[in-house]
Design a protein around this motif. Structure first.
Motif, short mmCIF file in Angstrom:
data_model
loop_
_atom_site.label_atom_id
_atom_site.label_comp_id
_atom_site.label_asym_id
_atom_site.label_seq_id
_atom_site.Cartn_x
_atom_site.Cartn_y
_atom_site.Cartn_z
N LEU B 158 -1.63 4.34 5.18
CA LEU B 158 -1.95 3.92 6.46
C LEU B 158 -2.39 4.80 7.28
O LEU B 158 -3.54 4.76 8.09
CB LEU B 158 -0.72 3.34 6.94
N ARG B 161 -5.34 7.01 5.15
CA ARG B 161 -6.23 6.33 4.47
C ARG B 161 -6.78 7.08 3.10
O ARG B 161 -8.10 6.46 2.56
CB ARG B 161 -7.24 5.68 5.36
N PRO B 164 -4.78 4.18 -1.69
CA PRO B 164 -4.39 2.80 -1.79
C PRO B 164 -3.03 2.19 -1.51
O PRO B 164 -2.15 3.18 -1.70
CB PRO B 164 -4.99 2.16 -3.23
N LEU B 165 -2.72 1.33 -0.90
CA LEU B 165 -1.35 0.96 -0.47
C LEU B 165 -0.51 0.19 -1.79
O LEU B 165 0.74 0.19 -1.60
CB LEU B 165 -1.50 0.09 0.62
N GLY B 166 -1.04 0.14 -2.70
CA GLY B 166 -0.24 -0.44 -3.78
C GLY B 166 -1.32 -1.21 -4.81
O GLY B 166 -2.17 -1.17 -4.81
N VAL B 168 -1.99 -1.63 -9.14
CA VAL B 168 -2.60 -0.80 -10.12
C VAL B 168 -3.89 -0.58 -10.16
O VAL B 168 -4.60 0.62 -10.71
CB VAL B 168 -2.33 -1.31 -11.80
N SER B 169 -4.74 -1.43 -9.66
CA SER B 169 -6.16 -1.28 -9.53
C SER B 169 -6.63 -2.08 -8.34
O SER B 169 -6.15 -2.90 -7.94
CB SER B 169 -6.97 -1.60 -10.90
N PHE B 264 5.60 -0.47 -4.54
CA PHE B 264 4.25 -0.08 -4.67
C PHE B 264 3.43 -1.42 -5.26
O PHE B 264 2.16 -1.38 -5.72
CB PHE B 264 3.78 0.87 -5.57
#
Lengths: 566, 317
Positions: B158, B161, B164-166, B168-169, B264
């Protein structure tokens, strides 16, 4: 209980005939306003964050809200519900009513025949034509497959005739009022009829529909990708090329991704999250008043397993005590502070639709609460807690565990009620137990093992299904018959009579008046504190246009009208 | 040795049988049940409940339910998930690659760091380095993964940046190794830091004990190089407690990480298990429990066999 009386049915027919469907007009109408205010540009991919993942998308197995969110883009039915509670045709040419002759009571006055006509030229997304045989098949599979979610409405059908490719005549065993809601999702006969067990087919994850999109990829717990249906009946729609429903671990993360621009829309925010959205100029909220009502129910019978409905609760058996608890409940303050003004104070179990009862309960007045208790002989002890005839004013207060909002509301009320001399102890349980709805599952509401219990319930469009099982004295669950839902053990012969009346008159106004009588009696007995009418809250980036609210459907209901600003 | 392993395997059978009965009983004793999810629907009637109970076989006596599950489980039919209506083997098959990727990476990362750090801290006992490592390991050891995970998300996802926040892709994007790796970093870091804490503590403690042994002095007296003394004589012996801990990590390769996968949004076994637990999806739960208990028993056996290699004084009988 499921089978509504004939009169109820006819009234709904009258209601349906009153012209609402005509007002809503053709299927294009709900989106017409959007098209008028901005000119949509086609193309693009919208990503929608969902913090639950559908276990299956099959129409007849689905029992999660999130499944509806996704399937709104894929599956369609004969008709659907507009935000005012009326119906509009989707795949049918019109909604059959008594007035337009589509619905007919049989000559003996006991049964109902409903004629549905399909719009011409409609195809499933695989290109095969939609025919009236699919309507019949939908009913058949719902009755045949042992694993369907429920058979509401379908079990009321006796037979279906197919005079031609686009016409189906549905013969109901009785006069079944909510017949319009029967075929909200159709299933494809050609694809499925040869399958012995649909649960072993691809349909589970890629249901075939007539909707604006089709499922192109289903990655469990990751994402579901919808792709434009080339055979969609409305030319030029959907505007979007693709919609991706992306799994996020929680609504907080969903909101974070929305702010970061990783997703375009997200499903279901809590009221507490709304200020965060409101302060971002690139985001917009969709707040739609829903039919869900949060309430605190008070047990008037003894708090013990398989309670005797005629026993009297030592504390809550006293109506003055129940009054005092209501007077000491600052609904508006809770709504303003904890729900950020995104709800309305509750007043009855039916807050939306034609039978809505909106006479408010008495407002917050702790002084009045104290006076009432003083007068009723509840005397404050040295610790500030009242007692009467040796009975201490001590109660338990249950709600679902892990719900932050409810826990905060509890804290407020425990303090408020302590201030008027009532001791309240929090005793929360997981929702799978507290609201299991089953006696063997030890639902305390069924068994009668609670004092104060806070939860929410969502009524169906026709209020009879809510009022009858919940407030008729014969619906108090007992060891012998556990099916009723009159959890406060509310007994009022007048209310019973009114409920029965509502089920035996064909006059809509009379019916509405009878329900109002029941809800007034309920409020006069002070057995339920109607906390607030909850809203459905979703959010989007402002670049995603075409969003529209609908009280009775989820926010993806008009997904064919969504478009992305370039 | 072969006879020892065979005997242990035979002993494991009644144990696994007992575990499966116990887990079945515990699942059945949990309140709620698989039909609780339907109850919120006002259209769901008692008749619907009875029909579904019959369709799912829940109306049969408990021993019959258990035996019929066991019978089909042993013949390779693991049944169907109640919620998804999909075969349990398929549900597991979908999640397993994700979990293997996550936990396998963790496994390697932890060993790569734990061994050198554990050995060096023991050799430099009470140095600044040792104190720093001890402080750090205790901190991570006592940090709950759900807190650490969220902290990393807030910081690197957050605020900065960077990551990514969660997930797998990136959904909708074609397969991309860099994208995969970026998604892998935070969850791997979360689990690794906590595991690393415990592994380093174990290794440090047993190294300290070994270093003081007589044979260490003998080895040095023989004129062996310090590197050989430390790695061959000290580490090999000191590794025994670590082997137990690491062997018990092996089943986690299959089970996944309940909390971290949840935080995640990692579509792995841990999330499958948790979702199934919330829904009382018995066939899924029993399938996972059966496999994981088997793996734990085997991992223990593996650890015991490894002792013999590491410490010739241990004899099997």
């Amino acid at each position: 209980m499921r089978r509504l009386s004939m009169a109820v049915a006819v009234v709904s027919l009258v209601l349906a005939a009153c012209g609402q469907p005509a007002e809503v007009g053709t299927s294009a109408a709900p989106s017409a306003t959007v098209a008028a205010t901005a000119s949509p540009t086609p193309g693009g991919t919208a990503i929608v964050a969902i913090w639950q993942f559908p276990a299956t998308l099959a129409a007849h197995y689905a029992n999660q809200t999130v499944t509806t969110i996704v399937n709104n883009g894929v599956l369609e039915g004969l008709a659907a519900t507009a935000t005012d509670g009326s119906y509009y045709p989707v795949l049918a040419t019109e909604v059959p009513t008594l007035a337009n002759g589509g619905a007919k009571v049989t000559a003996d006055g006991k049964k109902l025949d409903v004629t549905w006509k399909l719009k011409s030229g409609i195809k499933w997304s695989d290109g095969t034509p939609l025919t009236s045989a699919d309507i019949k098949y939908t009913w058949e599979i719902w009755m045949k497959d042992p694993k369907v979610n429920n058979r509401t409405g379908f079990s009321e059908i006796e037979s279906i005739d197919l005079p031609n490719e686009t016409t189906a005549v549905v013969h109901y065993k009785s006069i079944y009022a909510p017949y319009v809601g029967n075929f909200f999702w159709l299933m494809p006969k050609n694809l499925l009829e040869k399958e012995a067990d649909i649960s072993k087919t691809d349909y589970i994850r890629r249901p075939l529909g007539t909707g604006p999109f089709k499922v192109s990829e289903f990655k469990t717990d990751e994402s579901i990708t919808l792709e434009k249906n080339p055979n969609y009946r409305e030319s030029g729609k959907p505007y979007l090329d693709k919609v991706i429903f992306k799994s996020v671990p929680s609504s907080q993360v969903g909101l974070a991704q929305l702010k970061a621009g990783e997703v375009h829309a997200m499903w279901n925010l809590t009221e507490a999250q709304t200020p965060e959205v409101e302060k971002e100029s690139s985001l917009a909220l969709l707040v739609v008043q829903g039919p869900t009502v949060e309430r605190i129910e008070m047990n008037t019978a003894l708090n013990q397993e398989n309670t005797d409905p005629n026993s009297v609760h030592p504390v809550l058996g006293d109506i003055e005590m129940r009054k005092a608890l209501l007077y000491a409940t600052p609904k508006q303050q809770i709504i303003d502070k904890l729900l950020f003004g995104k709800a309305k104070p509750g007043s009855s179990p039916v807050s939306q639709g034609w039978a809505a009862y909106k006479e408010p309960q008495e407002g917050y007045d702790p002084k009045k609460a104290n006076d009432v208790l003083d007068k009723a002989g509840w005397v404050k002890g040295s610790d500030g807690i009242r007692s009467k005839n040796g009975v201490r004013a001590s109660l338990t207060y249950a709600t679902t565990t892990g719900d932050q909002l409810r826990e905060r509301v509890q804290q407020v009320l425990v303090d408020e009620w302590k201030a008027i001399g009532v001791e309240v102890k929090i005793q929360n349980q997981p929702s799978s137990v507290l609201l299991s709805g089953s006696c063997t599952g030890k639902d305390p509401r069924k068994l009668g093992t609670f004092d104060l219990l806070m939860y929410a319930s969502t009524p169906e469009i026709d209020p009879h299904g809510t009022i009858l099982p919940r407030y008729h004295s014969k619906q108090i669950p007992t060891a012998a018959d556990c099916s009723g839902q009159n959890y406060t053990r509310f007994k009022n012969p007048e209310a019973d009579k009114a409920i029965e009346e509502a089920g035996s008159t064909i006059d809509l106004e009379k019916r509405k008046a009878a329900y109002a009588k029941v809800m007034k009696a309920l409020n006069d007995a002070y057995v339920i504190i109607w906390m607030y009418d909850r809203a459905n809250i979703d959010a989007r980036v402002t670049g995603l246009q075409g969003f529209q609210g609908n009280t009775w459907q989820r926010f993806t209901w008009n997904i064919q009208d969504w478009w992305l600003k370039k | 040795m072969g006879r020892y392993i065979l005997r242990r395997l035979l002993q494991a059978l009644p144990l696994l049988f007992a575990i499966s009965i116990a887990s079945f009983a515990i699942l059945k004793a949990t309140p709620g049940g698989p039909l609780a999810a339907y109850e919120g629907n006002p259209s769901f009637t008692d008749a619907d409940r009875l029909r579904l109970e019959h369709a799912f076989g829940l109306d049969r006596p408990l021993p019959v339910q258990y035996l019929s599950w066991l019978g089909s489980f042993l013949t390779g039919d693991w049944g169907y998930g109640f919620a998804s209506h999909q075969p349990v083997l398929m549900l597991i098959g979908e999640r397993l690659p994700n979990t293997l990727l996550l936990m396998g990476t963790v496994f390697v990362v932890v060993l790569l760091f734990a061994i050198p750090i554990g050995v060096t801290t023991a050799l430099k006992q009470y140095s600044v380095y040792d104190h720093a490592v001890t402080g750090a390991t205790f901190t991570f050891l006592s940090t709950p993964t759900f807190w650490l995970g969220l902290l990393l998300i807030i910081l690197f996802g957050l605020q900065l940046r960077w990551l990514p926040l969660g997930g797998v892709s990136t959904p909708g994007a074609p397969f991309d190794v860099v994208d995969r790796l970026r998604h892998l970093i935070l969850p791997v870091a979360t689990i690794s830091l906590v595991q690393l804490g415990s592994h380093v503590r174990y290794l440090r403690a047993s190294m300290l004990e070994t270093i003081g042994q007589d044979y260490m002095r003998t080895a040095r007296a023989k004129g062996l190089a310090e590197r050989v003394v430390v790695l061959r004589h000290a580490l090999k012996n000191a590794a025994i407690p670590l082997v137990t801990v690491v062997a018990l990590d092996v089943p986690e390769l299959f089970v996944g990480a309940l909390v971290t996968e949840q935080i995640f949004g990692w579509p792995g076994m841990g999330r499958l298990f948790l979702d199934a637990a919330f829904r009382s999806d018995y066939p899924v739960l029993q399938g996972i429990l059966a496999v994981s208990s088997t793996l734990i028993v085997l991992a223990n056996l593996l650890a015991d066999v490894a002792y013999g290699y590491l410490d010739p004084r241990i004899r099997y009988s």
